[in-house]
Design a protein around this motif. Sequence first.
Motif, mmCIF file in Angstrom:
data_model
loop_
_atom_site.group_PDB
_atom_site.id
_atom_site.type_symbol
_atom_site.label_atom_id
_atom_site.label_comp_id
_atom_site.label_asym_id
_atom_site.label_seq_id
_atom_site.Cartn_x
_atom_site.Cartn_y
_atom_site.Cartn_z
ATOM 1 N N GLU A 197 0.858 -1.182 0.000
ATOM 2 C CA GLU A 197 0.000 0.000 0.000
ATOM 3 C C GLU A 197 0.890 1.227 0.000
ATOM 4 O OE1 GLU A 197 -2.207 1.184 3.476
ATOM 5 O OE2 GLU A 197 -1.036 -0.164 4.700
ATOM 6 N N ALA A 198 0.321 2.337 -0.407
ATOM 7 C CA ALA A 198 1.057 3.597 -0.394
ATOM 8 C C ALA A 198 1.349 3.998 1.047
ATOM 9 C CB ALA A 198 0.248 4.685 -1.087
ATOM 10 N N PRO A 199 2.431 4.742 1.277
ATOM 11 C CA PRO A 199 2.748 5.184 2.635
ATOM 12 C C PRO A 199 1.624 5.993 3.276
ATOM 13 C CG PRO A 199 4.605 5.565 1.178
ATOM 14 C CD PRO A 199 3.447 5.138 0.316
ATOM 15 N N SER A 200 0.883 6.755 2.466
ATOM 16 C CA SER A 200 -0.247 7.537 2.980
ATOM 17 C C SER A 200 -1.203 7.778 1.815
ATOM 18 C CB SER A 200 0.226 8.881 3.551
ATOM 19 O OG SER A 200 0.674 9.707 2.499
ATOM 20 N N PRO A 201 -2.462 8.089 2.107
ATOM 21 C CA PRO A 201 -3.405 8.389 1.021
ATOM 22 C C PRO A 201 -2.930 9.544 0.133
ATOM 23 C CG PRO A 201 -4.604 8.045 3.068
ATOM 24 C CD PRO A 201 -3.129 8.075 3.415
ATOM 25 N N GLU A 202 -2.264 10.518 0.744
ATOM 26 C CA GLU A 202 -1.774 11.665 -0.022
ATOM 27 C C GLU A 202 -0.659 11.273 -0.994
ATOM 28 O OE1 GLU A 202 -3.677 12.358 3.564
ATOM 29 O OE2 GLU A 202 -1.611 11.685 3.531
ATOM 30 N N GLU A 203 0.048 10.201 -0.698
ATOM 31 C CA GLU A 203 1.168 9.779 -1.546
ATOM 32 C C GLU A 203 0.809 8.652 -2.504
ATOM 33 O OE1 GLU A 203 5.231 10.204 0.762
ATOM 34 O OE2 GLU A 203 3.733 9.195 2.036
ATOM 35 N N GLU A 204 -0.455 8.233 -2.515
ATOM 36 C CA GLU A 204 -0.832 7.069 -3.321
ATOM 37 C C GLU A 204 -0.521 7.248 -4.800
ATOM 38 O OE1 GLU A 204 -4.800 4.649 -4.535
ATOM 39 O OE2 GLU A 204 -4.502 4.994 -2.390
ATOM 40 N N GLU A 205 -0.858 8.395 -5.367
ATOM 41 C CA GLU A 205 -0.609 8.620 -6.794
ATOM 42 C C GLU A 205 0.884 8.572 -7.103
ATOM 43 O OE1 GLU A 205 -1.385 12.128 -10.005
ATOM 44 O OE2 GLU A 205 -3.021 11.697 -8.605
ATOM 45 N N ALA A 206 1.697 9.247 -6.302
ATOM 46 C CA ALA A 206 3.150 9.246 -6.518
ATOM 47 C C ALA A 206 3.735 7.848 -6.302
ATOM 48 C CB ALA A 206 3.825 10.251 -5.591
ATOM 49 N N PHE A 207 3.239 7.131 -5.291
ATOM 50 C CA PHE A 207 3.722 5.781 -5.011
ATOM 51 C C PHE A 207 3.417 4.848 -6.181
ATOM 52 C CE2 PHE A 207 3.138 1.485 -3.191
ATOM 53 C CZ PHE A 207 4.398 1.309 -2.628
ATOM 54 N N GLU A 208 2.203 4.912 -6.705
ATOM 55 C CA GLU A 208 1.838 4.049 -7.824
ATOM 56 C C GLU A 208 2.634 4.396 -9.072
ATOM 57 O OE1 GLU A 208 -0.027 1.138 -8.007
ATOM 58 O OE2 GLU A 208 0.361 1.448 -5.884
ATOM 59 N N ALA A 209 2.858 5.692 -9.318
ATOM 60 C CA ALA A 209 3.667 6.096 -10.474
ATOM 61 C C ALA A 209 5.081 5.553 -10.343
ATOM 62 C CB ALA A 209 3.668 7.618 -10.600
ATOM 63 N N TRP A 210 5.667 5.661 -9.142
ATOM 64 C CA TRP A 210 7.002 5.113 -8.903
ATOM 65 C C TRP A 210 6.987 3.586 -9.050
ATOM 66 C CZ3 TRP A 210 7.921 1.719 -4.802
ATOM 67 C CH2 TRP A 210 9.241 1.277 -4.692
ATOM 68 N N TYR A 211 6.009 2.934 -8.456
ATOM 69 C CA TYR A 211 5.979 1.472 -8.447
ATOM 70 C C TYR A 211 5.909 0.925 -9.866
ATOM 71 C CZ TYR A 211 5.445 -3.005 -6.146
ATOM 72 O OH TYR A 211 5.672 -4.270 -5.679
ATOM 73 N N VAL A 212 4.983 1.462 -10.667
ATOM 74 C CA VAL A 212 4.783 0.950 -12.025
ATOM 75 C C VAL A 212 5.869 1.452 -12.984
ATOM 76 C CG1 VAL A 212 3.199 0.969 -13.994
ATOM 77 C CG2 VAL A 212 2.305 0.669 -11.671
ATOM 78 N N GLY A 213 6.245 2.717 -12.861
ATOM 79 C CA GLY A 213 7.200 3.300 -13.796
ATOM 80 C C GLY A 213 8.655 3.053 -13.476
ATOM 81 N N GLN A 214 8.989 2.831 -12.205
ATOM 82 C CA GLN A 214 10.379 2.657 -11.777
ATOM 83 C C GLN A 214 10.635 1.273 -11.192
ATOM 84 O OE1 GLN A 214 13.073 5.227 -11.537
ATOM 85 N NE2 GLN A 214 14.272 3.377 -11.218
ATOM 86 N N HIS A 215 9.874 0.922 -10.165
ATOM 87 C CA HIS A 215 10.201 -0.277 -9.401
ATOM 88 C C HIS A 215 9.979 -1.569 -10.189
ATOM 89 C CE1 HIS A 215 11.254 -2.483 -5.860
ATOM 90 N NE2 HIS A 215 10.111 -3.160 -5.889
ATOM 91 N N MET A 216 8.828 -1.703 -10.826
ATOM 92 C CA MET A 216 8.586 -2.938 -11.578
ATOM 93 C C MET A 216 9.637 -3.147 -12.677
ATOM 94 S SD MET A 216 4.397 -2.990 -11.604
ATOM 95 C CE MET A 216 4.239 -4.420 -12.682
#
Length: 116
Positions: free
Chosen positions: A11-30
Motif C-alpha cells: 500500500e502507499a505510505p499515505s493516502p496523499e502519496e498514493e498517486e506518486a507511489f503508484e507512479a514510482w511502483y509501475v514506472g520505476q520499481h517494476m
Amino acid sequence: MTKHVFMIITEAPSPEEEEAFEAWYVGQHMPDVLAVPGFTAAQRYRLAPDPDLPGAPMRFLTIYEMECDDRTAVMAEVRRRAGTMQMPLFPGDRKSAPTTIFAEAVTDRLLAPTGE
C-alpha cells in the motif's frame, strides 16, 4: 528452469502519496525488478474491497513471474540492488511492511477453451 511466482501486497505510505507511489511502483520499481535476471513478467492489481474487512490496509497486489533454478540467488540480487541506483526505493517511511508470497509451479499452465 523452474517457474515461480513472487507475489507482493503493498500500500502507499499515505493516502496523499498514493498517486506518486503508484507512479514510482509501475514506472520505476517494476522495471527495476524485471531487470534482475530470472524475472520474466509482472502485473499489478488493485485488490477488491472485502466487505468483511472494512479498512483493510493492503490495497495492491503485484505478481512477478520468474524462471530460474535458484530463486534464493535471484532474490539475493534483488536485495543487493534495493536502495541503490539500480533499484531506488520510494522515499519516506512505509505505513506497513509488504506481504510476500512465493509459489513454485507444479503443473503446466492450463488455458481456457477458445470455444472453437
